[in-house]
Design an enzyme around this catalytic site. Structure first.
Site, PDB file in Angstrom:
ATOM      1  CD  GLU A 106      34.461  29.071  45.876  1.00 30.78           C
ATOM      2  OE1 GLU A 106      34.681  30.186  45.373  1.00 30.78           O
ATOM      3  OE2 GLU A 106      34.086  28.914  47.044  1.00 30.78           O
ATOM      4  CD  GLU A 126      39.164  31.216  47.283  1.00 33.22           C
ATOM      5  OE1 GLU A 126      40.072  30.376  47.459  1.00 33.22           O
ATOM      6  OE2 GLU A 126      38.208  31.026  46.516  1.00 33.22           O
TER       7      GLU A 126
HETATM    8  C1  LIG Z   1      28.231  35.748  49.075  1.00 30.38           C
HETATM    9  C2  LIG Z   1      29.557  36.145  48.683  1.00 30.38           C
HETATM   10  C3  LIG Z   1      30.275  35.088  47.898  1.00 30.38           C
HETATM   11  C4  LIG Z   1      31.653  35.496  47.498  1.00 30.38           C
HETATM   12  C5  LIG Z   1      32.301  34.409  46.728  1.00 30.38           C
HETATM   13  C6  LIG Z   1      33.767  34.475  46.837  1.00 30.38           C
HETATM   14  C7  LIG Z   1      34.389  33.624  45.763  1.00 30.38           C
HETATM   15  C8  LIG Z   1      35.767  33.271  46.169  1.00 30.38           C
HETATM   16  O1  LIG Z   1      35.977  32.141  46.515  1.00 30.38           O
HETATM   17  C9  LIG Z   1      36.753  34.345  46.232  1.00 30.38           C
HETATM   18  C10 LIG Z   1      37.810  34.310  45.160  1.00 30.38           C
HETATM   19  O2  LIG Z   1      37.769  33.693  44.161  1.00 30.38           O
HETATM   20  S1  LIG Z   1      39.111  35.350  45.528  1.00 30.38           S
HETATM   21  C11 LIG Z   1      40.213  35.207  44.162  1.00 30.38           C
HETATM   22  C12 LIG Z   1      40.968  33.937  44.181  1.00 30.38           C
HETATM   23  N1  LIG Z   1      41.939  33.953  43.104  1.00 30.38           N
HETATM   24  C13 LIG Z   1      43.186  34.377  43.288  1.00 30.38           C
HETATM   25  O3  LIG Z   1      43.599  34.746  44.361  1.00 30.38           O
HETATM   26  C14 LIG Z   1      44.062  34.345  42.055  1.00 30.38           C
HETATM   27  C15 LIG Z   1      44.888  35.586  41.976  1.00 30.38           C
HETATM   28  N2  LIG Z   1      45.674  35.663  40.766  1.00 30.38           N
HETATM   29  C16 LIG Z   1      46.776  34.952  40.576  1.00 30.38           C
HETATM   30  O4  LIG Z   1      47.187  34.113  41.337  1.00 30.38           O
HETATM   31  C17 LIG Z   1      47.571  35.260  39.340  1.00 30.38           C
HETATM   32  O5  LIG Z   1      47.154  36.534  38.892  1.00 30.38           O
HETATM   33  C18 LIG Z   1      47.379  34.244  38.177  1.00 30.38           C
HETATM   34  C19 LIG Z   1      48.034  32.920  38.558  1.00 30.38           C
HETATM   35  C20 LIG Z   1      45.943  34.068  37.853  1.00 30.38           C
HETATM   36  C21 LIG Z   1      48.077  34.808  36.890  1.00 30.38           C
HETATM   37  O6  LIG Z   1      49.412  35.119  37.197  1.00 30.38           O
HETATM   38  P1  LIG Z   1      50.283  35.985  36.185  1.00 30.38           P
HETATM   39  O7  LIG Z   1      51.631  36.121  36.812  1.00 30.38           O
HETATM   40  O8  LIG Z   1      50.192  35.444  34.808  1.00 30.38           O
HETATM   41  O9  LIG Z   1      49.555  37.392  36.099  1.00 30.38           O
HETATM   42  P2  LIG Z   1      49.419  38.520  37.235  1.00 30.38           P
HETATM   43  O10 LIG Z   1      50.414  39.584  36.967  1.00 30.38           O
HETATM   44  O11 LIG Z   1      49.360  37.945  38.585  1.00 30.38           O
HETATM   45  O12 LIG Z   1      47.945  39.053  36.928  1.00 30.38           O
HETATM   46  C22 LIG Z   1      47.623  39.660  35.667  1.00 30.38           C
HETATM   47  C23 LIG Z   1      46.646  40.780  35.925  1.00 30.38           C
HETATM   48  O13 LIG Z   1      45.444  40.230  36.434  1.00 30.38           O
HETATM   49  C24 LIG Z   1      45.070  40.824  37.667  1.00 30.38           C
HETATM   50  N3  LIG Z   1      44.423  39.798  38.481  1.00 30.38           N
HETATM   51  C25 LIG Z   1      44.848  38.543  38.698  1.00 30.38           C
HETATM   52  N4  LIG Z   1      43.960  37.865  39.437  1.00 30.38           N
HETATM   53  C26 LIG Z   1      42.954  38.721  39.693  1.00 30.38           C
HETATM   54  C27 LIG Z   1      41.743  38.616  40.408  1.00 30.38           C
HETATM   55  N5  LIG Z   1      41.367  37.481  40.972  1.00 30.38           N
HETATM   56  N6  LIG Z   1      40.961  39.709  40.486  1.00 30.38           N
HETATM   57  C28 LIG Z   1      41.297  40.860  39.873  1.00 30.38           C
HETATM   58  N7  LIG Z   1      42.438  41.016  39.175  1.00 30.38           N
HETATM   59  C29 LIG Z   1      43.245  39.956  39.082  1.00 30.38           C
HETATM   60  C30 LIG Z   1      46.392  41.292  38.257  1.00 30.38           C
HETATM   61  O14 LIG Z   1      46.218  42.318  39.183  1.00 30.38           O
HETATM   62  C31 LIG Z   1      47.105  41.763  36.995  1.00 30.38           C
HETATM   63  O15 LIG Z   1      46.562  43.022  36.680  1.00 30.38           O
HETATM   64  P3  LIG Z   1      47.447  44.142  35.989  1.00 30.38           P
HETATM   65  O16 LIG Z   1      48.624  44.317  36.886  1.00 30.38           O
HETATM   66  O17 LIG Z   1      46.557  45.332  35.955  1.00 30.38           O
HETATM   67  O18 LIG Z   1      47.831  43.604  34.661  1.00 30.38           O
END
Ligand SMILES: CCCCCCCC(=O)CC(=O)SCCNC(=O)CCNC(=O)[C@H](O)C(C)(C)COP(=O)(O)OP(=O)(O)OC[C@H]1O[C@@H](n2cnc3c(N)ncnc32)[C@H](O)[C@@H]1OP(=O)(O)O
Ligand SMILES: NC(=O)C1=CN([C@@H]2O[C@H](COP(=O)(O)OP(=O)(O)OC[C@H]3O[C@@H](n4cnc5c(N)ncnc54)[C@H](O)[C@@H]3O)[C@@H](O)[C@H]2O)C=CC1
Length: 725
Positions: A106, A126
């Site tokens: 976005e 999302e």
């Molecule tokens: C008026 C109000 C307006 C509101 C506006 C709303 C805005 C919106 O439209 C709402 C949003 O953006 S919601 C979020 C959308 N994004 C996602 O769902 C992506 C989620 N992450 C992934 O797919 C993978 O982590 C990814 C592909 C990125 C990386 O995968 P990997 O396998 O390399 O790594 P992971 O093990 O999954 O992740 C590594 C660490 O990062 C943490 N994490 C990932 N995405 C996060 C996120 N979006 N928020 C917070 N933490 C996040 C994950 O938990 C992990 O943490 P640790 O386990 O502690 O290392």
């Protein structure tokens, strides 16, 4: 969180919020402040925004949706910050690498240009965490790439790679991996270009003329594929506003629908599941070791013993992760059959365009076959997947122990047998562990790693790390009959059969299960996997009983005082093994056919059975079916925690969501139990235990009873469990 620097007339904004540059309040504020600064800096003509580390921006910080939000230094909300960016008279270029997801995409769509490296991925995931793109995504994406693709991306949440994003017009150019250098060069080239036509909110929605058809097709698809989930429906509704209303009014609708979703119990459950899946690989055996204290062994080569359903699938999972595999069978005929199965599956992937012919050829080139254990002297890891028979498994582990190098890890894919007994056949019990894959093993994401009494922390770390490497969600569990998933499943399948004895029919039970959101009913799944598998295991148990001097009566409805239904055995004795024989709990057109039909023969068989055992059949309500199938399963989850077989409720939920099709939008059985109310579950368990005292799965768990009194949040159950062990 967001760094600002200037290089000549280019302002460079670097988002720096490890690990994925999620948009926290501080990141949002930082972007706003840096854009303001660049707008006011007379030396700046163009702005580049990029991400530090592995990603551009992976979306809003998911913790912020259910937890405490940081207070904002600037008043602007994310949609306002994006509008502010879009209105800038100085061009803004999003230089994307890694991922631009959710709020990240976005933000990129608020920029005037988007360039990306070839491996970058974009998407609006999302929906998968129960919400919608609430910062203009539902309105800008259809203007950018068209209504059809936007509906698809937003309602499924799937990511796409840069080449496809380029084709769809989501990005403007694919550039080399030196993303910042490319961003600066691209920015310099667009300094003087007019911004008319680059502000997405001012553009018309593409494909608007086919809107009705596209929207009804999207709704039909989510009703079929994402049954029970509310987010996909609301996402489509929000996108649909883009063709009905002017941009600003549609943004108000987007905000309204966002609020509906973000406060829903489904969103909270999905976000809990998101973090639980990421917690699972970080294993912890209280008082023994944990993932951050032990180094895994590096697995360079592996072997798989048994080229049946599971062995071939496991071999493919390893091959797909580029791990060379030696596949071993008992004879040439079985080996050839297994190899053909693997070749056919890869050929199918090529036909579907999931792999190129060259990729399939490369993957297959890493597959070796053998009929001799002598060929396993150098492998780092062996996974055994032969018939579920203890004597056979022990014989094989003794052979492996002699044939393999001392450091090799020996794993069993057993779905129920005692890992300690298997390990006792070797002189290296510390290197023996259960690696319980799920069918089809090349696809299903769950890997239940079963530690024995003597399994070393290094061995646990090794299979956990191997699991992540091959794309699974690995969960460490303790050793007990049937481990976590199948142990809980046992209560559910037993109760489902007891319901048949008392008056229900297979399709009545299955429809309650499916209405809850499990994609396939208990009896449908039994027909699919084959009734003979369980029969084989039970026959082994009957033999054991007989050896201990207790004759097994095939009509017995009790074993060792415990209620038991012989119905499954009765069906197997009639050759009703399920789909493969064209009949099981249901009837099929022919052997191998998929569609189940209600079978009058089964109805008669059940009626005769009840009569023979003096059971008065009655109409059983959907509510009773639900409680009797799911409450003992949940209760067993608490017993699993009580026994230390699982150490965290999150692990149980991950197992059920990823191995057994439990609907993710309810969070898993443990999370769902909390939603229902632990006191209600406990009271219902007590009620049924009185009615069915010969089924010990109705005995309420003491942990459930205590937690029901304490009303603790699920994040604190683990501590309660640890303190009791
Ligand atoms: C008026 C109000 C307006 C509101 C506006 C709303 C805005 C919106 O439209 C709402 C949003 O953006 S919601 C979020 C959308 N994004 C996602 O769902 C992506 C989620 N992450 C992934 O797919 C993978 O982590 C990814 C592909 C990125 C990386 O995968 P990997 O396998 O390399 O790594 P992971 O093990 O999954 O992740 C590594 C660490 O990062 C943490 N994490 C990932 N995405 C996060 C996120 N979006 N928020 C917070 N933490 C996040 C994950 O938990 C992990 O943490 P640790 O386990 O502690 O290392
Ligand atoms: N089928 C399923 O849904 C699941 C099965 N499991 C477990 O996986 C294991 C294998 O199950 P399936 O693949 O379904 O069985 P399967 O019957 O399809 O395959 C077993 C294979 O092992 C081979 N085999 C038997 N003795 C052997 C020996 N001495 N040396 C080499 N190969 C030998 C057989 O020839 C056969 O090809 C069992 O322990 C089962 O409990 C685990 C999860 C799911």
């Amino acid at each position: 969180m967001v760094d600002y620097r200037r290089e000549g007339n280019v302002a460079i904004l670097t988002v720096n919020n490890p690990p994925v540059n999620a948009i926290s309040t501080r990141v949002k504020d930082g972007i706003y402040e840096c854009i303001s600064r660049a707008k006011n800096d007379t030396k700046v003509s163009v702005i580049v925004i990029h991400g530090h580390g592995k990603h551009f921006i992976a979306g809003a910080d998911i913790h912020g949706f259910s937890g405490q939000r940081e207070s904002s230094k600037v008043v602007a909300t994310l949609p306002e910050v994006i509008a502010f960016m879009e209105a800038s008279n100085k061009p803004i270029v999003a230089a994307i690498h890694g991922t631009a997801l959710g709020g990240g995409l976005e933000i990129a769509m608020g920029c005037h240009y988007r360039i990306a490296t070839k491996s970058a991925r974009v998407g609006q995931p999302e929906v998968l965490i129960g919400i919608l793109p609430g910062a203009g995504g539902t309105q800008r994406l259809p203007r950018l790439c068209g209504l059809g693709p936007a509906l698809d991306l937003i309602s499924t949440g799937r990511h796409i790679k840069a080449p496809q994003a380029l084709k769809l017009g989501i990005i403007d150019k694919i550039v080399s991996d030196d993303i910042l250098k490319e961003g600066i060069a691209f920015a310099k080239a667009v300094i003087d270009k007019p911004l008319n036509g680059r502000r997405i909110s001012t553009l018309p929605v593409k494909d608007a003329e086919n809107a009705e058809q596209l929207i009804s097709a999207a709704n039909a698809s989510v009703r079929k594929r994402q049954r029970g989930m509310m987010a996909p429906i609301w996402n489509i509704k929000a996108v649909a506003e883009s063709i009905k209303l002017p941009f600003d009014e549609a943004m108000e609708k987007e905000a309204e629908y966002f609020t509906v979703l973000v406060t829903s119990s489904q969103a909270r459950a999905l976000q809990y599941a998101f973090f639980s899946e990421r917690l699972a690989p970080k294993w912890e055996v209280p008082g023994v070791a944990s993932y951050n204290t032990v180094k895994p062994m590096n697995i360079k080569t592996a072997a798989v013993i048994g080229a049946g359903t599971m062995g071939t699938g496991i071999a493919m999972a390893l091959l797909n992760a580029r791990i060379p595999v030696t596949l071993v069978e008992q004879n040439k005929q079985f080996l050839e059959k297994g190899v053909k199965m693997i070749q056919d599956l890869y050929a199918g992937s090529v036909r579907l365009g999931k792999l190129t012919a060259d990729q399939a050829k490369y993957l297959l080139s890493n597959l070796k076959t053998s009929l001799s254990y002598d060929d396993l002297s150098t492998v780092d890891c062996v996974i055994e997947a032969v018939y579920e028979n203890m004597a056979l498994k022990k014989e094989i582990f003794a052979k492996l122990d002699n044939a393999c190098k001392p450091s090799a890890v020996l794993c069993s894919n057993t779905s129920s047998l005692d890992i300690d007994e298997i390990a006792s056949a070797t002189k290296r019990p510390d290197k023996v562990i259960g690696t319980h894959f799920f069918v089809p093993a090349y696809y299903m994401r769950l890997l239940e790693n079963v530690r024995g009494k003597l399994t070393s922390p290094e061995t646990i770390a090794t299979v956990q790390s191997l699991g992540v490497r091959i794309g699974k969600i690995p969960v460490v569990v303790g050793n007990c009959d049937s481990f976590v998933g199948n142990r809980m499943l046992g209560t559910y399948t037993s109760e489902a059969q007891f319901l048949l004895e008392e008056g229900a029919l297979p399709h009545e039970v299955d429809s309650v299960i499916k209405d809850f959101g499990i994609p396939i009913g208990a009896f449908e799944v039994s027909d699919l996997s084959g009734l003979d598998i369980g029969w084989r295991i039970r026959k082994e148990r009957y033999e054991k009983l007989e050896k201990s001097g207790k004759k097994h009566d095939p009509n017995a409805r009790f074993i060792n005082g415990e209620r038991f239904s012989p119905l499954g055995d009765t069906l197997c004795e009639k050759g009703r093994f399920g789909r493969k024989t064209g009949m099981g709990w249901y009837r099929y057109e022919k052997p191998g056919a998929k569609e189940p039909f209600i079978d009058a023969e089964i109805t008669t068989l059940l009626e005769d059975y009840s009569k023979k055992h003096n059971i008065t059949r009655r109409k059983i309500s959907p509510q009773e079916i639900f409680e009797r199938c799911f409450y003992p399963l949940i209760n067993e989850g608490f017993k699993v925690l009580e026994d230390g077989i699982a150490t965290r409720p999150e692990d149980i939920d991950v197992i059920w969501i990823n191995g057994y099709g439990w609907p993710k939008y309810t969070g898993g059985p443990m999370y769902y139990a909390n939603q229902i109310g632990l006191d209600k579950i406990y009271d219902t368990m007590c009620y049924y235990y009185e009615q069915h005292p010969t089924s010990s799965h109705w005995r309420p768990s003491a942990l459930l009873r205590d937690l029901a009194k304490q009303q603790l949040p699920i994040s604190q159950w683990g501590k309660q469990v640890a303190s009791r062990l």
